[in-house]
Write a protein that holds these residues in place. Structure first.
Motif, PDB file in Angstrom:
ATOM      1  N   PRO A 170      85.930  47.469   3.621  1.00 23.23           N
ATOM      2  CA  PRO A 170      85.296  47.779   2.333  1.00 23.23           C
ATOM      3  C   PRO A 170      84.338  48.946   2.463  1.00 23.23           C
ATOM      4  N   ARG A 171      84.312  49.783   1.448  1.00 20.40           N
ATOM      5  CA  ARG A 171      83.427  50.941   1.451  1.00 20.40           C
ATOM      6  C   ARG A 171      82.166  50.698   0.624  1.00 20.40           C
ATOM      7  N   LYS A 172      82.228  49.775  -0.303  1.00 24.40           N
ATOM      8  CA  LYS A 172      81.071  49.431  -1.114  1.00 24.40           C
ATOM      9  C   LYS A 172      81.292  48.056  -1.725  1.00 24.40           C
ATOM     10  N   PHE A 410      82.113  42.883   9.696  1.00 25.00           N
ATOM     11  CA  PHE A 410      81.355  41.648   9.595  1.00 25.00           C
ATOM     12  C   PHE A 410      80.126  41.892   8.740  1.00 25.00           C
ATOM     13  N   VAL A 411      79.556  40.790   8.249  1.00 22.73           N
ATOM     14  CA  VAL A 411      78.392  40.838   7.375  1.00 22.73           C
ATOM     15  C   VAL A 411      77.221  40.204   8.103  1.00 22.73           C
ATOM     16  N   THR A 412      76.077  40.840   8.032  1.00 25.05           N
ATOM     17  CA  THR A 412      74.852  40.267   8.569  1.00 25.05           C
ATOM     18  C   THR A 412      73.793  40.289   7.481  1.00 25.05           C
ATOM     19  N   SER A 422      81.210  47.885  10.127  1.00 23.71           N
ATOM     20  CA  SER A 422      82.590  47.945  10.592  1.00 23.71           C
ATOM     21  C   SER A 422      82.657  47.524  12.053  1.00 23.71           C
ATOM     22  N   ALA A 423      83.792  47.021  12.446  1.00 23.75           N
ATOM     23  CA  ALA A 423      84.054  46.674  13.845  1.00 23.75           C
ATOM     24  C   ALA A 423      85.286  47.467  14.288  1.00 23.75           C
ATOM     25  N   PRO A 424      85.223  48.118  15.436  1.00 27.89           N
ATOM     26  CA  PRO A 424      84.182  48.016  16.449  1.00 27.89           C
ATOM     27  C   PRO A 424      83.122  49.109  16.398  1.00 27.89           C
ATOM     28  N   LEU A 426      80.512  49.829  14.440  1.00 29.11           N
ATOM     29  CA  LEU A 426      79.164  49.558  13.963  1.00 29.11           C
ATOM     30  C   LEU A 426      78.694  50.600  12.955  1.00 29.11           C
ATOM     31  N   GLN A 427      79.606  51.104  12.159  1.00 24.46           N
ATOM     32  CA  GLN A 427      79.230  51.977  11.056  1.00 24.46           C
ATOM     33  C   GLN A 427      78.800  51.102   9.888  1.00 24.46           C
ATOM     34  N   LYS A 428      77.654  51.418   9.290  1.00 22.26           N
ATOM     35  CA  LYS A 428      77.186  50.652   8.137  1.00 22.26           C
ATOM     36  C   LYS A 428      78.024  51.028   6.926  1.00 22.26           C
ATOM     37  N   LEU A 429      78.756  50.056   6.402  1.00 23.82           N
ATOM     38  CA  LEU A 429      79.654  50.316   5.283  1.00 23.82           C
ATOM     39  C   LEU A 429      78.913  50.283   3.953  1.00 23.82           C
ATOM     40  N   PHE A 430      78.064  49.285   3.768  1.00 19.83           N
ATOM     41  CA  PHE A 430      77.226  49.235   2.577  1.00 19.83           C
ATOM     42  C   PHE A 430      76.060  48.301   2.838  1.00 19.83           C
ATOM     43  N   GLN A 431      75.061  48.387   1.983  1.00 19.78           N
ATOM     44  CA  GLN A 431      73.877  47.542   2.090  1.00 19.78           C
ATOM     45  C   GLN A 431      73.458  47.112   0.699  1.00 19.78           C
ATOM     46  N   GLU A 432      73.069  45.846   0.571  1.00 23.79           N
ATOM     47  CA  GLU A 432      72.566  45.315  -0.693  1.00 23.79           C
ATOM     48  C   GLU A 432      71.196  44.687  -0.453  1.00 23.79           C
ATOM     49  N   GLU A 433      70.349  44.756  -1.467  1.00 28.12           N
ATOM     50  CA  GLU A 433      69.036  44.128  -1.413  1.00 28.12           C
ATOM     51  C   GLU A 433      68.952  43.076  -2.513  1.00 28.12           C
TER      52      GLU A 433
END
Length: 465
Positions: A170-172, A410-412, A422-424, A426-433
């Motif tokens: 997923p990109r967003k 994976f989601v953290t 993303s795996a492997p 470790l690029q941050k695909l998106f972030q939510e607050e």
């Protein structure tokens, strides 16, 4: 050395925000020309400054020697140098690591192979893996036969590029709805097969159908009330077929649910502890582990009988997970324990220097993710002596980890923040607050939805590709 406490030595990895670089190669190749990260050794779990990632813009401006050379090779030339290339990759990853650590292989961070080659070169790579292994490697005749497609082990024609299966990431995300649970949501399960979401907490479980995922105030389809109103579900696990669910929490019983056609209690398993903090289910759904303070219960789910009550360190039993014939526990005592599932003997004890809040594994069960109170993520191979740390430097109270069923991301969640990596790479695909602390999360097995649980509701995100 069985049972020996070890000071884990971590290679520090960088979580980066830059878009994943796209090189001038057909998209259907599905492979990367070089690894994105170059590990830097760090002893005793210390947090050092990571080296510049090969995936960063500065590094991409000047491609490394491996990429420069490989981009000019023909498929035949690449095949003849395949073995030398794998040795180069192995030495690239192992550079600077302590000698007592096991050598890195050419496998990537989370079990995907780093390889180069498209079209016939990819076909040659597959054949080379089947060639007899000798000290001198395959002969020139074998290599030539492999490239030309005449090797006896190549019994099928090559697979066309357009039919090669590649997992999307997923990109967003798009916030599409809220599930008004009414109380604190402590555990969530998404069943793609029954098209329902189960939000668990104090006193009851609420069941939501798929139409509620795109709404903001829709009533639940059903509410499953506990006889004991003080019962609170702290952990829930779906069975692999997503037709059954097991829950545990503030109760002296583990509850086994049948979800289809309508949710109903199949069995209640009497436990010895007052609070179950964490649950884990084996990949064949035959074994369930329930984590209590100071011990772990091992249950036979088929016959619904307790196999063993295994004592573990009192402050090392906050979370549990199963990978193959091992199970892992961790908690406030800052140690990660590996146990043999059959004999329950302690195999290893790793000092990670910080409290462990969550443990999960990737779908292949090769890699273990460990979430720490500092929000850092430890990535450890379940069989080899390979350990990494992704450093975030943020003190948190709640840290959840969830791997997607496809294994490509994976989601953290860390307090109010939700990160998808993303795996492997470790690029941050998106972030939510979110406005309140995230207590739990789950990703649907069809990779369509991410649901997070918080103070009194669950938030639904649709994953966009």
């Amino acid at each position: 050395m069985s049972g020996k406490k070890e000071e884990a030595a971590f290679s520090i990895l960088r979580i980066y925000d830059e878009p994943e670089p796209r090189r001038c190669e057909p998209e259907s190749s599905g492979v990367s020309s070089q690894p994105r990260h170059q590990a830097q050794p760090q002893l005793d779990g210390g947090c050092g400054t990571p080296q510049r990632s090969p995936g960063s813009p500065e590094a991409e401006a000047q491609p490394g020697p491996v990429y420069q050379e490989m981009s000019t090779l023909t498929p035949q030339q690449w095949a003849l140098q395949a073995l030398d290339r794998s040795e180069l990759q192995a030495s690239w990853f192992s550079e600077g690591r302590p000698r007592e650590e096991a050598e890195f292989t050419s496998s990537s961070l989370l079990g995907f192979e780093f390889a180069v080659g498209i079209g016939t070169s990819l076909q040659a790579c597959l054949v080379l893996r089947l060639l007899p292994v000798t000290k001198s490697g395959p002969s020139s005749e074998q290599l030539a036969m492999a490239v030309q497609g005449h090797h006896p082990l190549l019994s099928q024609p090559p697979v066309a590029d357009e039919v090669v299966v590649r997992h999307r990431i997923p990109r967003k995300s798009w916030k599409v709805g809220k599930l008004c649970h009414g109380k604190k949501v402590c555990a969530i399960a998404i069943s793609s097969s029954t098209h329902h979401v189960y939000t668990c907490g104090h006193g009851y479980i609420r069941v939501w159908d798929e139409s509620a995922l795109h709404a903001w105030s829709k009533a639940p389809q059903a509410q499953l009330n506990f006889q004991d109103r003080h019962n609170c579900v702290l952990s829930c696990k779906l069975f692999p077929d997503e037709q059954s669910l097991i829950t545990g929490g503030v109760s002296r019983t583990l509850t086994l649910w049948d979800l289809a056609p309508t949710p109903r209690i199949r069995a209640q398993l009497a436990s010895a502890g007052p609070i179950c903090y964490s649950l884990a289910i084996s990949s064949n759904a035959q074994i369930c582990l329930a984590c209590f303070k100071g011990f772990v219960e091992i249950w036979d789910l088929q016959h619904q009988i307790l196999i063993r009550k295994h004592e573990v360190p009192e402050f090392g039993s906050r979370c549990v997970d199963i990978t193959g014939n091992k199970f892992w526990t961790g908690g406030e005592d800052t140690s990660l324990y590996a146990w043999d599932l059959r004999s329950c003997q302690k195999l290893q004890q790793y000092s990670v220097h910080h409290e462990i809040l969550s443990i999960t594994h990737d779908p292949s069960e090769e890699w273990l993710l460990v979430g720490l109170r500092t929000s850092d993520i430890i990535i450890m191979h379940t069989h080899r002596r390979e350990a990494f740390k992704a450093v975030i430097h943020k003190y948190v109270h709640h840290h959840n980890l969830k791997f997607a069923a496809c294994g490509s991301y994976f989601v953290t969640t860390m307090d109010e923040s939700v990160h998808c990596l993303s795996a492997p790479y470790l690029q941050k695909l998106f972030q939510e607050e979110e406005s309140t602390e995230v207590l739990c999360c789950d990703v649907s097995s069809d990779n369509q939805y991410l649901v997070t649980g918080s103070k009194n509701c669950a938030t639904v995100y649709q994953l966009l590709y």
